[in-house]
Write a protein that holds these residues in place. Structure first.
Motif, PDB file in Angstrom:
ATOM      1  N   PRO A  33     -95.034 125.711  48.819  1.00 43.09           N
ATOM      2  CA  PRO A  33     -95.482 125.892  50.211  1.00 43.09           C
ATOM      3  C   PRO A  33     -96.997 125.731  50.332  1.00 43.09           C
ATOM      4  O   PRO A  33     -97.764 126.282  49.529  1.00 43.09           O
ATOM      5  CB  PRO A  33     -95.040 127.317  50.540  1.00 43.09           C
ATOM      6  CG  PRO A  33     -94.893 128.008  49.212  1.00 43.09           C
ATOM      7  CD  PRO A  33     -94.459 126.948  48.252  1.00 43.09           C
ATOM      8  N   GLU A  37     -97.245 128.032  55.174  1.00 46.38           N
ATOM      9  CA  GLU A  37     -95.845 127.688  54.940  1.00 46.38           C
ATOM     10  C   GLU A  37     -95.167 128.703  54.024  1.00 46.38           C
ATOM     11  O   GLU A  37     -95.832 129.493  53.350  1.00 46.38           O
ATOM     12  CB  GLU A  37     -95.737 126.278  54.360  1.00 46.38           C
ATOM     13  CG  GLU A  37     -96.231 125.208  55.328  1.00 46.38           C
ATOM     14  CD  GLU A  37     -96.287 123.821  54.727  1.00 46.38           C
ATOM     15  OE1 GLU A  37     -96.551 122.862  55.486  1.00 46.38           O
ATOM     16  OE2 GLU A  37     -96.097 123.685  53.490  1.00 46.38           O
ATOM     17  N   LEU A 125     -92.930 118.397  58.842  1.00 41.55           N
ATOM     18  CA  LEU A 125     -93.268 119.762  59.196  1.00 41.55           C
ATOM     19  C   LEU A 125     -94.410 119.723  60.195  1.00 41.55           C
ATOM     20  O   LEU A 125     -95.135 118.734  60.308  1.00 41.55           O
ATOM     21  CB  LEU A 125     -93.661 120.566  57.958  1.00 41.55           C
ATOM     22  CG  LEU A 125     -92.551 120.799  56.930  1.00 41.55           C
ATOM     23  CD1 LEU A 125     -92.993 121.831  55.885  1.00 41.55           C
ATOM     24  CD2 LEU A 125     -91.250 121.250  57.580  1.00 41.55           C
ATOM     25  N   ASP A 156     -92.493 125.950  57.989  1.00 39.05           N
ATOM     26  CA  ASP A 156     -93.684 126.552  58.580  1.00 39.05           C
ATOM     27  C   ASP A 156     -93.430 128.024  58.889  1.00 39.05           C
ATOM     28  O   ASP A 156     -92.283 128.425  59.175  1.00 39.05           O
ATOM     29  CB  ASP A 156     -94.050 125.809  59.863  1.00 39.05           C
ATOM     30  CG  ASP A 156     -95.410 126.230  60.389  1.00 39.05           C
ATOM     31  OD1 ASP A 156     -96.422 125.687  59.905  1.00 39.05           O
ATOM     32  OD2 ASP A 156     -95.465 127.114  61.278  1.00 39.05           O
TER      33      ASP A 156
END
Length: 374
Positions: A33, A37, A125, A156
């Motif tokens: 991530p 995120e 994203l 997200d």
């Protein structure tokens, strides 16, 4: 990290899907991530008609794409700048992310966020790009910022809502699309009040959620329309006052509400069904379009009747909802026994059976099938 996911590489594809196998279960590489995120282990995902619409070409999307947009899971890792979500948290994933700063997000309408629409449209994203790659190193697109038909997903922070540990994963997943969309259309888009008359056209997961919401809001009558007898029976069990197939919808509404209904919800994604829903509204009534048709779909309606009858049509995307507020509120109603969300589950199946599940969905037999990726 290495994950498994259901990937669509070609569209449109026709059924029977168990034979044409549009979704391949592939090993993909998932990035860690990034800032803002979250890495989530997917515990359960619901199969929605919007997934089928990508397969059959009614919702064109960039390919290849890892499908699935209704899911729940457990947080494993958070990126830099995420302070209010922790590893171990249970979460519901939401199919419209939000930037949090535009005029729509700021006014409580995150479903209309332009940045989210752009990201979802290109399979990225909201902070840009893909976090998925296949064995060749090529990018695989995200489905609505979720890609829930997978063992793991990076999303997200604004694509998830933290929930309590007491909500089973197969129930929690349904709050991310079916309930958010159907409940929201009734409670937010229409703001149905006690005593309002309601008709719901289409009794899949979203339509049944609309029936539940109308009942919880005190609407009467609540007329539920679908060609499948088992779905009609479920709607009755959920509190609908009248049920029947589409060919008797007009007479059914006339019997239940002689002047027409205040609100008619179209939850199919069909121009013909939307016209039928509008036709059963009374003076001052409104048809609410909830289903997602092909982008080229058009409707034909009598404008004079709209004006002289003070009748209307409203669109409802993601139920005009605010997920961070609405999902906890719906879960509270579920805990209180006022939203029997559990009843929407038709069956549970492994990720490997997803193509057969598409056949059950296309054939109208299923309300919500739950995919367990792990």
């Amino acid at each position: 990290m290495r994950i498994r996911a259901a990937v669509l590489r070609q569209s449109p594809i026709s059924g029977p899907y168990a034979t044409t196998t549009p979704l391949s279960i592939e090993d993909l590489w998932l990035d860690d991530p990034g800032p803002g995120e979250v890495l989530v282990r997917v515990d359960a995902a619901g199969l929605c008609h919007s997934d089928l619409s990508v397969v059959d070409g009614n919702r064109p999307r960039p390919l290849p794409m890892a499908l699935g947009h209704e899911a729940a899971g457990t947080v494993l890792e958070v990126g830099v700048g995420v302070y209010d979500v922790r590893p171990g948290d249970r979460v519901v994933l939401v199919y419209v992310p939000s930037c949090g700063v535009c005029r729509y997000c700021g006014s409580g309408r995150p479903a209309l966020c332009p940045a989210a629409a752009t990201a979802n449209g290109c399979g990225a994203l909201i902070r840009g790009g893909s976090r998925l790659r296949d064995a060749t190193g090529a990018d695989v697109r995200h489905h609505l910022g979720v890609s829930g038909f997978a063992t793991h997903s990076v999303v997200d922070r604004n694509s998830l809502v933290v929930i309590g540990a007491d909500v089973p994963a197969d129930v929690a997943a349904l709050f991310g699309c079916a309930m958010l969309t159907g409940f929201g259309a009734v409670v937010h888009t229409a703001a149905v009040r006690p005593g309002d008359s309601v008709a719901v056209f289409g009794l899949g997961g979203v339509g049944q959620a609309a029936v539940m919401a109308a009942v919880a809001a005190g609407a009467y009558p609540v007329v539920a329309v679908d060609p499948v007898g088992d779905k009609q029976k479920l709607a009755l069990d959920l509190g609908a006052s009248h049920v029947g197939p589409p060919d008797v919808a007009a007479s059914l509404v006339k019997e239940a509400s002689p002047g027409g209904v205040d609100w008619a919800f179209e939850v199919v994604g069909s121009a013909a069904v939307l016209e039928s829903a509008y036709a059963v509204t009374g003076r001052g009534g409104t048809a609410v379009a909830v289903g997602l048709p092909h982008p080229d779909t058009r409707v034909s309606l009598p404008v004079l009747d709209i004006v002289a009858g003070n009748r209307g049509i409203l669109g409802s995307y993601m139920g005009s909802a605010q997920p961070q507020l609405d999902i906890p509120a719906m879960i509270a109603l579920w805990r209180a026994g006022r939203l029997p969300v559990d009843r929407l589950k038709s069956t549970e199946l492994p990720l490997s059976d997803i193509n057969s599940a598409l056949d059950a969905l296309a054939g109208g037999a299923a309300v919500r099938q739950i995919v367990v990726p792990t």
